[in-house]
Design an enzyme around this catalytic site. Sequence first.
Site, PDB file in Angstrom:
ATOM      1  N   TYR A 155     104.294  34.769  63.317  1.00 31.83           N
ATOM      2  CA  TYR A 155     103.000  35.124  62.733  1.00 31.83           C
ATOM      3  C   TYR A 155     103.076  36.541  62.151  1.00 31.83           C
ATOM      4  O   TYR A 155     102.651  36.781  61.013  1.00 31.83           O
ATOM      5  CB  TYR A 155     101.882  35.009  63.776  1.00 31.83           C
TER       6      TYR A 155
ATOM      7  N   TRP B 282      95.337  36.532  71.670  1.00 36.62           N
ATOM      8  CA  TRP B 282      95.819  35.940  70.424  1.00 36.62           C
ATOM      9  C   TRP B 282      96.917  34.929  70.724  1.00 36.62           C
ATOM     10  O   TRP B 282      97.058  33.933  70.022  1.00 36.62           O
ATOM     11  CB  TRP B 282      96.280  37.034  69.472  1.00 36.62           C
TER      12      TRP B 282
ATOM     13  N   GLU C  85      90.107  33.423  64.322  1.00 38.86           N
ATOM     14  CA  GLU C  85      89.563  34.688  64.830  1.00 38.86           C
ATOM     15  C   GLU C  85      88.308  34.449  65.664  1.00 38.86           C
ATOM     16  O   GLU C  85      88.112  35.096  66.689  1.00 38.86           O
ATOM     17  CB  GLU C  85      89.280  35.665  63.685  1.00 38.86           C
TER      18      GLU C  85
END
Length: 184
Positions: free
Chosen positions: A16, A46, A38
């Site tokens: 990522y 995350w 998000e």
Amino acid sequence: MSYCTTAPGHPWHGPYHDDEYGFPTRDDAVLFERLALEINQAGLSWLTVLKKREAFFDAFRGFDPKVVARFDDDDRKRLLGDASIIRNRLKVAAVIENARRVVAIQDEYGSFASWLDKHHPLPKEDWVRLFKSSFKFMGGEIVGEFLMSTGYLPGAHEPGCPVHARIAGLAPPWMRKTGVPTDC
């Protein structure tokens, strides 16, 4: 420690960080996916979201805003019963409602990306106000991370990070429209 220090080499964060985070995109499905992820990250790590990303992609039908905007009560029940994603009623409702709002934005501006471009550049505080008035389940962290992850705000990578130089070569919106040199 920064994300640029901890992410490289990590099986989830590494790809990522190296290939997506901070890279500009014009693809409305990618923009909508980032917004949805998000939202789902709020209050969680995350890493949790990255591990569930493929399941989110399947559950939300490729993050096509027009498809998600048509989700009904049966889809809500399906999503809330899907253990492979984050089953938070408020987050599921926000993603579906935000798909409807993205579709309305597309109808008016041609694309979600064009809407973002129309408002860029703004200071983060103004972006937060705009997103809170335009979407559901928005806060400063969600908006800031969304905009950094898609190249509309600086801060995704440290200047010394090799990915920063790759992104600079793509002239993301935060570099193009704020006078920041793209060769840093």
